[in-house]
Design an enzyme around this catalytic site. Structure first.
Site, PDB file in Angstrom:
ATOM      1  N   ARG A  61       8.437   2.803  11.458  1.00 47.63           N
ATOM      2  CA  ARG A  61       9.509   2.857  10.509  1.00 47.63           C
ATOM      3  C   ARG A  61      11.202   2.658  11.229  1.00 47.63           C
ATOM      4  O   ARG A  61      11.663   3.474  11.985  1.00 47.63           O
ATOM      5  CB  ARG A  61      10.544   3.936   9.209  1.00 47.63           C
ATOM      6  CG  ARG A  61      10.263   5.356  10.022  1.00 47.63           C
ATOM      7  CD  ARG A  61      10.564   6.028   8.716  1.00 47.63           C
ATOM      8  NE  ARG A  61       9.152   6.811   8.530  1.00 47.63           N
ATOM      9  CZ  ARG A  61       8.170   7.627   7.373  1.00 47.63           C
ATOM     10  NH1 ARG A  61       9.528   8.464   7.571  1.00 47.63           N
ATOM     11  NH2 ARG A  61       7.328   7.843   7.587  1.00 47.63           N
TER      12      ARG A  61
ATOM     13  N   ASP B 209       1.134  -1.238  -0.251  1.00 42.33           N
ATOM     14  CA  ASP B 209      -0.027  -0.049   0.428  1.00 42.33           C
ATOM     15  C   ASP B 209       0.685   0.987  -0.027  1.00 42.33           C
ATOM     16  O   ASP B 209       0.100   2.761  -0.639  1.00 42.33           O
ATOM     17  CB  ASP B 209      -0.963   0.094   1.549  1.00 42.33           C
ATOM     18  CG  ASP B 209      -0.269   0.289   2.509  1.00 42.33           C
ATOM     19  OD1 ASP B 209       0.942  -0.291   2.645  1.00 42.33           O
ATOM     20  OD2 ASP B 209      -0.985  -0.181   3.761  1.00 42.33           O
ATOM     21  N   HIS B 210       2.371   1.080   0.142  1.00 39.91           N
ATOM     22  CA  HIS B 210       2.739   2.196   0.853  1.00 39.91           C
ATOM     23  C   HIS B 210       3.855   2.735  -0.810  1.00 39.91           C
ATOM     24  O   HIS B 210       3.872   4.803  -1.202  1.00 39.91           O
ATOM     25  CB  HIS B 210       3.869   2.023   1.434  1.00 39.91           C
ATOM     26  CG  HIS B 210       3.912   2.514   3.157  1.00 39.91           C
ATOM     27  ND1 HIS B 210       2.130   1.578   3.719  1.00 39.91           N
ATOM     28  CD2 HIS B 210       4.206   3.398   3.989  1.00 39.91           C
ATOM     29  CE1 HIS B 210       1.843   2.591   4.690  1.00 39.91           C
ATOM     30  NE2 HIS B 210       3.012   3.450   5.218  1.00 39.91           N
TER      31      HIS B 210
ATOM     32  N   SER C 280       5.682   7.337  12.894  1.00 39.74           N
ATOM     33  CA  SER C 280       5.858   6.279  11.842  1.00 39.74           C
ATOM     34  C   SER C 280       6.702   5.567  12.538  1.00 39.74           C
ATOM     35  O   SER C 280       7.505   5.589  13.730  1.00 39.74           O
ATOM     36  CB  SER C 280       6.331   6.662  10.433  1.00 39.74           C
ATOM     37  OG  SER C 280       6.583   4.820  10.064  1.00 39.74           O
TER      38      SER C 280
ATOM     39  N   ARG D   1      -1.856  12.772   9.877  1.00 34.78           N
ATOM     40  CA  ARG D   1      -0.883  13.871  10.236  1.00 34.78           C
ATOM     41  C   ARG D   1      -0.155  14.097   9.696  1.00 34.78           C
ATOM     42  O   ARG D   1      -1.171  14.815   8.351  1.00 34.78           O
ATOM     43  CB  ARG D   1       0.825  12.288  10.601  1.00 34.78           C
ATOM     44  CG  ARG D   1       0.983  11.401  11.509  1.00 34.78           C
ATOM     45  CD  ARG D   1       2.474  10.583  11.346  1.00 34.78           C
ATOM     46  NE  ARG D   1       2.058   9.573  12.687  1.00 34.78           N
ATOM     47  CZ  ARG D   1       2.356   8.534  12.555  1.00 34.78           C
ATOM     48  NH1 ARG D   1       3.029   8.256  11.990  1.00 34.78           N
ATOM     49  NH2 ARG D   1       2.732   8.024  14.031  1.00 34.78           N
TER      50      ARG D   1
ATOM     51  N   ASP E 103       3.768  -0.680  11.406  1.00 34.27           N
ATOM     52  CA  ASP E 103       3.143   0.411  10.792  1.00 34.27           C
ATOM     53  C   ASP E 103       2.914   0.885  12.622  1.00 34.27           C
ATOM     54  O   ASP E 103       1.623   0.500  13.120  1.00 34.27           O
ATOM     55  CB  ASP E 103       1.640   0.617   9.664  1.00 34.27           C
ATOM     56  CG  ASP E 103       1.826   1.633   9.768  1.00 34.27           C
ATOM     57  OD1 ASP E 103       2.310   1.696   8.225  1.00 34.27           O
ATOM     58  OD2 ASP E 103       0.603   2.304  10.209  1.00 34.27           O
TER      59      ASP E 103
END
Length: 809
Positions: A697, A136-137, A695, A500, A201
């Site tokens: 990440r 999806d990213h 995030s 965000r 995520d």
């Protein structure tokens, strides 16, 4: 109705039929309630042999309740219900580390690359729990859904092939590009009351809208769970949000979390689970009584609204958020083909709601009857304003009031109801001959949502009002937006239904003032074209010159017909993937196999240089930017070229400009870090409050480790980032006295002493050496437990895992 005594009368032939249907990959089916009572119910349609184990949850809860001798919150029931050893586990909110056994793992494609690379490095043959990858990213918003999807498949073919083949080899389900946003797919297929799910995520808490404990983590945490290792989490505190009153008019579930964000701020939920309760929950879902189904027929219930609230709990630093099991969840489960799960949940309902008399660490009360539509921003999601005030505030602050683009969708607000309420606003404007004055984009949350809103006419209404329907993906919400209407540096305003709005997050333009609000408010403001419009009180002028006022929108929570599943976009992992080849070219610029990080040499960290002393907010976007850098998420060396390029240097007030202490020249942060690494010099980063928010990440932790960093010292950390740093063998430390932040200057050298006696709860000393030869000592705190200290000593959590495997074999 659920037929309690009928299961034994169901012929074996019928049970075999359902089993065959599941194994054949049928995407949606309805199991009669006759099959539900304490039967083996599959966790999802896609994993027929993986069953929900409420009996174990019940057993663990009873053990812990007896030990603690007190009522339990819902959060505690689900978390403690997943303890590895409930009889012996030390439990103290906010202090002890829990060893947990989550039910499943979910990964989005940007983070899945590194997670799967780490899993490959572990040497294990197959994942130990049900796991999925969601593409999806990597789809950039440019021309519209179909064209953008085709372009993404072409550009990202190498990465998609890697993820698909790695999934097939290691037993991971693969959702192809175009399937939708990970969190919407989890809601539709994988989340259920009482589940413990971890996802790579930060908005994984979305699943709390279906009564699950769904927690965002870094990839190394996911690898622990996929490897069958107990997963560690500091025992969360529990913040109760008591809702009273009832939502009405233009107020929406999004306004609840926007209000909470304004109260708690971006770090107010750190280390805690947000648990919603109280009579006002009826305005978002229905009450927890046996008369639910009848009462819900006329109540304003929104399952999707609960997911929205839980999703954006990530913006206040919360570990996760959760709502109690209720009829709105039951209805949604039934509508998405999971009536058997709902019926089973009914049987264990007492464990899926809080105990009467349970105690919260903090309680916030919100009267929904008094709650007005909110819009938060710019540049931070906790700057809350009533929509009625934002125009005047913007003029006073010098923010642009003209709206250039309105954007609806994202993992936070892309449900069927969200699209329906936006369409209801758009339909009113069209009836008066109006279209959007601002550019307007729509992002469906999943292929199922896209297909259903196309069938039911919502998509066309939104196009007619001037909207562009984008691909079923994250798109502009995460910076995947090829924006053409402005130049970089041009001051402008956008309004979104995203979560965000950090500086430059959506379009890489630091002068874009981004505001977050509900989809219906975004739509209304896009039609008016200005922040000065309040849909509750202000009028628009139709094409006939007559004034009219928009009415508060209403829409069906769920479609009257069944959901249209759209195209089949799921790839089942084979039963035996051992023969599957996973290709990572040594010359690839997008994928790179991992090399183990070096072990701790047993010595103190002496005379470290300071790479950068960061001023103010430093999110994971600042540490490891997204947008165009997403394409390097599987290549650690290449993506390390974005290390801390968005962080502001205290020495000169600039981004991506730091002094090289060895040459005295200023240059980019990554270049300076690489120079230090080449010269064999260890370095540290000094940070401010809530360092690493945003995030999940883990690249924000992998990159400094890869380029020679050893210590990150801050006033405070965001939870996920602190854990990610530990996993990669770094030392995240906090000032015992936050004022000591001012004692360290970018030109100083630092030594961390006492590592030979590194122990849980024992502070470390930091000796600061100033250029004039003077020294001073400050104390640094940490939150390491014994196993996390072993991660540091081994060089990383993955190194430690491999050490233990070697010993056991």
């Amino acid at each position: 109705m659920c037929y309690r005594n009928s299961l034994c009368k169901v012929p074996v032939l019928i049970l075999s039929f359902f089993q065959h249907a599941l194994n054949s990959g049928i995407r949606r089916y309805h199991v009669a309630p006759v099959l539900c009572q304490r039967a083996k119910v599959a966790m999802s349609h896609f994993e027929p042999n993986e069953h929900i184990n409420y009996e174990k949850l019940e057993k663990n809860i009873n053990i812990v309740r007896k030990r603690l001798d007190r009522p339990l919150t819902l959060s505690e029931k689900i978390v403690y219900g997943h303890l590895d050893d409930p009889a012996k586990q030390e439990i103290e909110r906010g202090k002890t580390y829990l060893r947990l056994r989550p039910d499943r793992v979910a990964m989005q494609d940007a983070t899945a690359q590194m997670a799967m690379l780490q899993f490959i490095s572990s040497g294990l043959p197959k994942v130990a729990v049900p796991s999925t990858i969601h593409c999806d990213h990597l789809i950039e918003a440019q021309l519209g859904g179909e064209k953008d999807l085709r372009r993404a498949k072409d550009i990202n073919q190498e990465v998609y092939n890697f993820l698909a083949t790695a999934g097939a080899k290691y037993g991971v389900g693969f959702w192809k590009p175009g399937s939708g946003i990970i969190h919407q797919i989890i809601l539709e297929n994988y989340s259920y009351p009482g589940v413990m799910l971890i996802g790579t995520d930060s908005h994984t808490p979305n699943g709390g809208g279906l009564g699950g404990i769904c927690i965002g983590v870094g990839g190394a945490d996911a690898v622990d769970v996929m490897a069958g290792i107990p997963w560690e989490l500091k025992c969360p505190k529990v913040i109760g949000v008591k809702l009273t009153g009832k939502l009405s008019g233009w107020s929406s579930p999004k306004d609840v979390i926007l209000k909470v964000a304004g109260i708690l701020t971006v770090k107010g939920g750190t280390g805690a689970i947000i648990e919603y309760h109280g009579p006002g929950v009826d305005s978002i879902s229905c009450t927890g009584k046996t008369s639910w189904v009848l009462s819900c027929l006329w109540r304003l219930g929104r399952e999707s609204g609960m997911a929205t609230i839980c999703n954006m709990g990530a913006e206040i630093g919360a570990t996760t958020s959760v709502f109690p099991y209720n009829a709105r969840m039951k209805k949604y489960l039934g509508k998405t083909g999971r009536a058997d799960i709902a019926a089973l949940a009914d049987e264990f309902q007492q464990h899926l709601v809080p105990d009467s008399g349970c105690q919260y660490d903090q309680v916030i009360e919100i009267n929904l009857s008094e709650l007005k539509p909110h819009i938060n921003g710019p540049f931070t999601p906790d700057l809350a304003h009533p929509v009625s005030d934002i125009g005047a505030v913007a003029e006073k602050e010098g923010w642009p009031v003209d709206i250039r683009v309105g954007l609806i969708g994202s993992c936070t607000n892309s449900s069927y109801e969200d699209m329906g309420r936006s369409a209801a606003v758009a339909k009113q404007a069209l009836a008066h001959g109006l279209k959007c004055k601002s550019m307007f984009t729509i992002t469906p949350g999943s292929e199922q949502i896209r297909a259903t809103i196309e069938r039911d006419g919502y998509a066309q209404i939104l196009r007619d009002v001037g909207g562009l329907v984008l691909a079923n993906a994250c798109g502009p919400c995460i910076g995947q937006w090829d924006r053409k209407d402005i130049k970089k540096g041009e001051k402008n305003t956008i309004v979104t239904s995203y979560n965000r709005n950090f500086t430059g997050r959506n379009d890489a333009n630091p002068e874009t003032h981004a505001f977050v609000t509900s989809p219906e408010i975004v739509t209304a403001l896009s039609i008016a074209g200005t922040l000065k419009f309040n849909p509750e009180t202000d009028y628009l002028t139709g094409s006939d010159g007559k004034k009219f006022k928009l009415e508060a929108p209403d829409a069906d929570e769920l479609p009257k017909l069944e959901f249209d599943p759209g195209q089949d976009t799921y790839q089942y992992p084979p039963k035996d993937g051992s023969g599957q080849h996973v290709d990572v070219s040594p010359t690839s610029q997008r994928l790179q196999l991992l090399e183990p990080f070096d072990k701790w040499d047993g010595k103190d960290l002496e005379d470290m240089l300071i790479l950068i002393k960061v001023k103010g907010k430093c999110t994971t976007d600042h540490i490891s930017a997204a947008g165009p850098w997403l394409k390097f998420r599987g290549h650690l060396d290449n993506i390390s070229n974005n290390l801390l390029i968005g962080a502001i240097n205290t020495e000169n007030g600039k981004a991506n400009s730091v002094r090289n202490a060895l040459t005295q020249e200023f240059g980019p942060v990554p270049d300076t870090a690489r120079y230090y690494k080449k010269m064999g010099v260890k370095w540290a980063v000094i940070g401010d409050e809530n360092y690493g928010e945003g995030s999940s990440r883990e690249h924000a932790a992998l990159e400094p480790r890869h380029l020679g960093g050893r210590v990150i010292i801050t006033k405070s950390f965001a939870r996920i980032h602190e854990t990610n740093l530990k996993k990669q063998g770094l030392l995240p430390l906090t000032f015992a006295d936050p004022a000591d932040y001012n004692k360290i200057h970018p030109v100083d050298k630092l030594s961390i002493v006492g590592l030979a006696d590194f122990a849980p709860g024992k502070p470390l000393k930091c000796i600061i050496k100033h250029p004039n030869g003077s020294q001073e000592t400050i104390m640094l705190n940490h939150t390491f437990n014994e196993s996390q200290i072993e991660w540091f000593q081994a060089g990383s959590a993955l190194n430690r895992m491999k050490e233990l495997q070697q010993k056991s074999s």
